[in-house]
Write a protein that holds these residues in place. Structure first.
Motif, short mmCIF file in Angstrom:
data_model
loop_
_atom_site.label_atom_id
_atom_site.label_comp_id
_atom_site.label_asym_id
_atom_site.label_seq_id
_atom_site.Cartn_x
_atom_site.Cartn_y
_atom_site.Cartn_z
N ASP A 78 0.83 -1.21 0.00
CA ASP A 78 0.00 0.00 0.00
C ASP A 78 0.87 1.26 0.00
OD1 ASP A 78 -2.56 -1.09 -0.14
OD2 ASP A 78 -2.62 -1.46 2.02
N ARG A 148 -5.34 7.59 -5.71
CA ARG A 148 -6.19 6.86 -6.65
C ARG A 148 -7.00 7.83 -7.51
NH1 ARG A 148 -9.05 2.12 -2.96
NH2 ARG A 148 -7.13 1.09 -2.32
N ASP A 189 -2.33 -0.59 -5.81
CA ASP A 189 -1.67 -1.89 -5.88
C ASP A 189 -2.73 -2.96 -6.10
OD1 ASP A 189 -2.53 -1.40 -3.17
OD2 ASP A 189 -1.42 -3.18 -2.56
N SER A 191 -4.20 -5.86 -5.17
CA SER A 191 -4.33 -6.83 -4.08
C SER A 191 -5.59 -7.67 -4.25
CB SER A 191 -4.35 -6.12 -2.73
OG SER A 191 -5.34 -5.12 -2.71
MG LIG Z 1 -3.95 -1.25 -1.63
#
Ligand SMILES: [Mg+2]
Length: 280
Positions: A78, A148, A189, A191
């Motif tokens: 993160d 983001r 990321d 995930s």
């Molecule tokens: Mg993340």
């Protein structure tokens, strides 16, 4: 072993214990709080990440040392998504017995040493099922955290590696920080699966995506898995620039979160722990 002895065991094995640390940690494990002295012209970024037995790992697949390594690596991923440099982590751990605590903490320390993270403090408790929560802090030049929400129509969408197989030992892409700081308008990321994480970035950026190419597929995986499977810990990012990296499409105006393109899987899916519970 008493709790005090166990804390002392942990303290002695923590990376940087008893040394002058080159980063901003002034007081580490053993006091009521850790003390961190921030540097001028930098922002601190924080993340917190749960690792729960039978939810994020099982003892069938993991030894305590490997589960501990993964717990910190996930949190560091993160930080990588913000193009941050990791500084320190705080670890709250509840586990069944002393052996599991020692194994798990050894894994956290191994990962911490590898990525130069100071374990600055934490909490211990006893529980039949293992629960671990890691709070991780990193730093970025002031105002330079990659969010983001920064993607704009016209930006290209890049994925930094092949996808499809979940990673038992995640490699947080902290090495990408210079590339992201220089080029990225938004990043996340991977995930929980490419489509789900892309949708999150799009919603945050109030934009849609038109995909023109599938992700690269890891050897031994299917294309379907590359679209859906979580825990690759590669990076998805957007940039105004044409880069020599795998490009899957472009940001467009449209309903926030909408993903269009040819050859998409029918059922956008990914890892959503609450989706299943709610049957939605
Ligand atoms: Mg993340």
């Amino acid at each position: 072993m008493t709790e005090r002895e166990l804390v002392s065991w942990i303290q002695k094995r923590a990376p940087h214990f008893g040394q002058r640390v080159p980063n901003g940690i002034k007081v580490s494990i053993g006091d009521d709080c850790a003390v961190y002295q921030p540097k001028p012209n930098e922002d601190l970024v924080f993340t917190t990440d749960f690792t729960i037995e039978d939810r994020h790992f099982t003892w069938k697949d993991y030894k305590p040392i490997d589960a501990g390594y993964k717990a910190l690596a996930r949190a560091l991923s993160d930080l990588a998504a913000m193009a941050a440099t990791p500084e320190f982590a705080l670890v709250s751990l509840a586990a069944r017995d002393e052996c599991i605590v020692k194994g798990f903490m050894s894994g956290i320390f191994r990962c911490a040493r590898h990525y130069n993270v100071t374990i600055a403090g934490g909490d211990l408790s006893k529980s039949d099922r293992l629960y671990c929560d890691i709070t991780c802090a990193g730093r970025v030049p002031r105002g330079k955290a990659i969010l983001r929400s920064g993607a704009k129509p016209g930006d290209y969408i890049y994925v930094t590696g092949p996808l499809g197989l979940w990673k038992k030992k995640p490699i947080p892409r902290l090495d990408l920080a210079p590339l992201l700081r220089k080029n990225a308008t938004a990043a996340i990321d991977l995930s929980d699966g490419l489509l789900m994480d892309l949708e999150r970035l799009l919603i945050a950026s109030n934009a849609a995506a038109e995909l023109s190419a599938p992700p690269q597929v890891q050897r031994g995986a299917s294309l379907e898995q590359a679209w859906q499977e979580g825990e690759s810990y590669e990076m998805l990012f957007t940039s105004q620039r044409r880069l020599a990296l795998h490009r899957i499409g472009q940001i467009v105006t449209g309903a926030p979160g909408k993903i269009t393109g040819e050859n998409l899987p029918n059922q956008p899916a990914g890892w959503d722990p609450f989706g299943k519970l709610c049957n939605s």
